[in-house]
Design an enzyme around this catalytic site. Structure first.
Site, PDB file in Angstrom:
ATOM      1  N   HIS A  91       0.814  -1.218   0.000  1.00 37.00           N
ATOM      2  CA  HIS A  91       0.000   0.000   0.000  1.00 37.00           C
ATOM      3  C   HIS A  91       0.849   1.271   0.000  1.00 37.00           C
ATOM      4  O   HIS A  91       0.353   2.350  -0.314  1.00 37.00           O
ATOM      5  CB  HIS A  91      -1.003  -0.001   1.164  1.00 37.00           C
ATOM      6  CG  HIS A  91      -0.431   0.311   2.507  1.00 37.00           C
ATOM      7  ND1 HIS A  91      -0.177  -0.655   3.453  1.00 37.00           N
ATOM      8  CD2 HIS A  91      -0.075   1.483   3.081  1.00 37.00           C
ATOM      9  CE1 HIS A  91       0.302  -0.089   4.541  1.00 37.00           C
ATOM     10  NE2 HIS A  91       0.370   1.207   4.345  1.00 37.00           N
ATOM     11  N   ASP A 121       0.129  -7.610   1.454  1.00 40.14           N
ATOM     12  CA  ASP A 121       0.538  -6.209   1.600  1.00 40.14           C
ATOM     13  C   ASP A 121       2.056  -6.065   1.630  1.00 40.14           C
ATOM     14  O   ASP A 121       2.616  -5.317   2.442  1.00 40.14           O
ATOM     15  CB  ASP A 121      -0.074  -5.591   2.859  1.00 40.14           C
ATOM     16  CG  ASP A 121      -0.015  -4.054   2.828  1.00 40.14           C
ATOM     17  OD1 ASP A 121       0.202  -3.498   1.737  1.00 40.14           O
ATOM     18  OD2 ASP A 121      -0.188  -3.433   3.897  1.00 40.14           O
ATOM     19  N   SER A 199       4.590   2.647   7.966  1.00 37.22           N
ATOM     20  CA  SER A 199       4.230   1.486   7.156  1.00 37.22           C
ATOM     21  C   SER A 199       5.411   1.014   6.315  1.00 37.22           C
ATOM     22  O   SER A 199       6.059   1.807   5.636  1.00 37.22           O
ATOM     23  CB  SER A 199       3.065   1.830   6.230  1.00 37.22           C
ATOM     24  OG  SER A 199       1.887   2.038   6.958  1.00 37.22           O
TER      25      SER A 199
END
Length: 353
Positions: A91, A121, A199
């Site tokens: 992402h 992911d 992230s």
């Protein structure tokens, strides 16, 4: 006259140092405690392996129609090997036309995309940097983790690069949803502060080893409130080598198409995977499974529902795929199949997706 006298006296006192303030002496603090020393050691050991990722998007000028690339987002990542491979979240780079990677010494490099696994992911980039700048993160195992262990996160929250936070493993074997709505099982829950920009960065144990990839937070406000999640290192260590070698994950498959949950409920079928299509030559077809279909009169002709794999119940396609991912192409599995109120077991060989 009196005012002049006071000013002269004040000037005299200042000149002689009567009112001058001296710095206070520093009190010796003694050695750092063991926890502080370990915090510092982990950061010094691993921070050179953590990178800042800036994604770029194409933008067309309204008047000139010229296309330029502008920053579209930021995230974190870490060096996987000495060949310049970098692991991050899918992402983080999703929808980007390009990406730049900044190392801990602030040198920046254009990155190329190697492979992605949206279901987990995860994504792998690569940069062409001198080998002496490429220090991989030490590899650990998430299988050995226990609730209460100390963990560290290093990343770039809100664009503030090389930020260290500390916490504990607050829970194990959580389930989180990927951007493709596939379930990521075995996720690590931590109270180490994880904010937007973290992230893709590493979650580390107290030895400075990789135990997970920070991927999401649970927060109505968008900021860290004590619940963050990381993809477990054992899953990362399984997926990333395939992304580097093939550009994608080659998953074992049965070669089938599943019906929706709504269809299952309408037909009042048991929990499981309702077959509505079979791939020619796939493992399911070779095993003799039959899909639901419409007859010439338009009515639905009954077919098979897979309810278990090797004796383990599967309630839907997501659970079936998760079971198959634990195996390899060419493995054989025993399927429990329901059809018209009767149950049978069949053996099927796994092909590739």
């Amino acid at each position: 006259m009196r005012r002049t006298t006071i000013l002269l006296l004040a000037t005299l006192f200042l000149a002689t140092g009567a009112f001058a303030q001296q710095p206070r002496p520093v009190t010796p603090r003694g050695p750092l405690d063991a926890q502080e020393q370990n915090n510092i050691a982990v950061f010094r050991k691993v921070s050179p392996s953590v990178v800042h990722i800036t994604t770029l998007a194409q933008q067309r000028d309204f008047f000139s129609r010229n296309v330029t690339e502008v920053p579209s987002g930021t995230g974190s990542g870490f060096l996987w090997d000495e060949r310049g491979h970098i692991v991050t979240n899918f992402h983080v780079i999703r929808g980007a036309s390009a990406a730049k990677v900044t190392l801990s010494d602030q040198t920046a490099y254009d990155a190329t995309l190697v492979g992605v696994d949206p279901d987990r992911d995860l994504a792998v980039l690569r940069i062409a940097a001198p080998r002496e700048k490429l220090q991989p993160v030490p590899m650990g195992s998430s299988r050995e983790l226990q609730v209460g262990q100390t963990v560290y996160a290093i990343g770039n929250p809100f664009g503030l690069d090389q930020t260290l936070t500390r916490g504990i493993v607050s829970a194990l074997n959580r389930e989180i949803e990927s951007m493709t709505q596939r379930t990521i099982r075995g996720a690590i829950q931590t109270d180490a502060a994880i904010n937007p920009g973290n992230s893709g960065g590493p979650l580390l144990d107290s030895a400075g080893r990789l135990i997970g990839v920070n991927t999401s937070i649970f927060s109505p406000s968008g900021g860290s409130n004590g619940i963050g999640f990381a993809i477990p290192a054992d899953e990362v260590n399984r997926v990333v080598p395939q992304l580097i070698q093939h550009g994608r994950v080659i998953r074992p498959a049965l070669g089938l198409t599943a019906g929706t949950e709504q269809l299952r409920q309408v037909l009042r079928l048991p929990k499981g995977v309702v077959l509505i299509g079979l791939q020619a030559g796939g493992g399911a077809q070779r095993a003799g499974l039959q899909p639901f279909m419409r007859g010439r009169d338009g009515r639905i002709v009954g077919g098979d529902v897979i309810t278990a794999v090797n004796g383990k119940p599967v309630a839907d396609l997501d659970e079936l795929l998760s079971e198959l991912e634990e195996r390899r192409v060419g493995d054989k599995v025993t399927l429990t199949v329901w059809n018209g109120g009767k149950t049978r077991q069949v053996q099927a060989e796994l092909g590739s997706d």
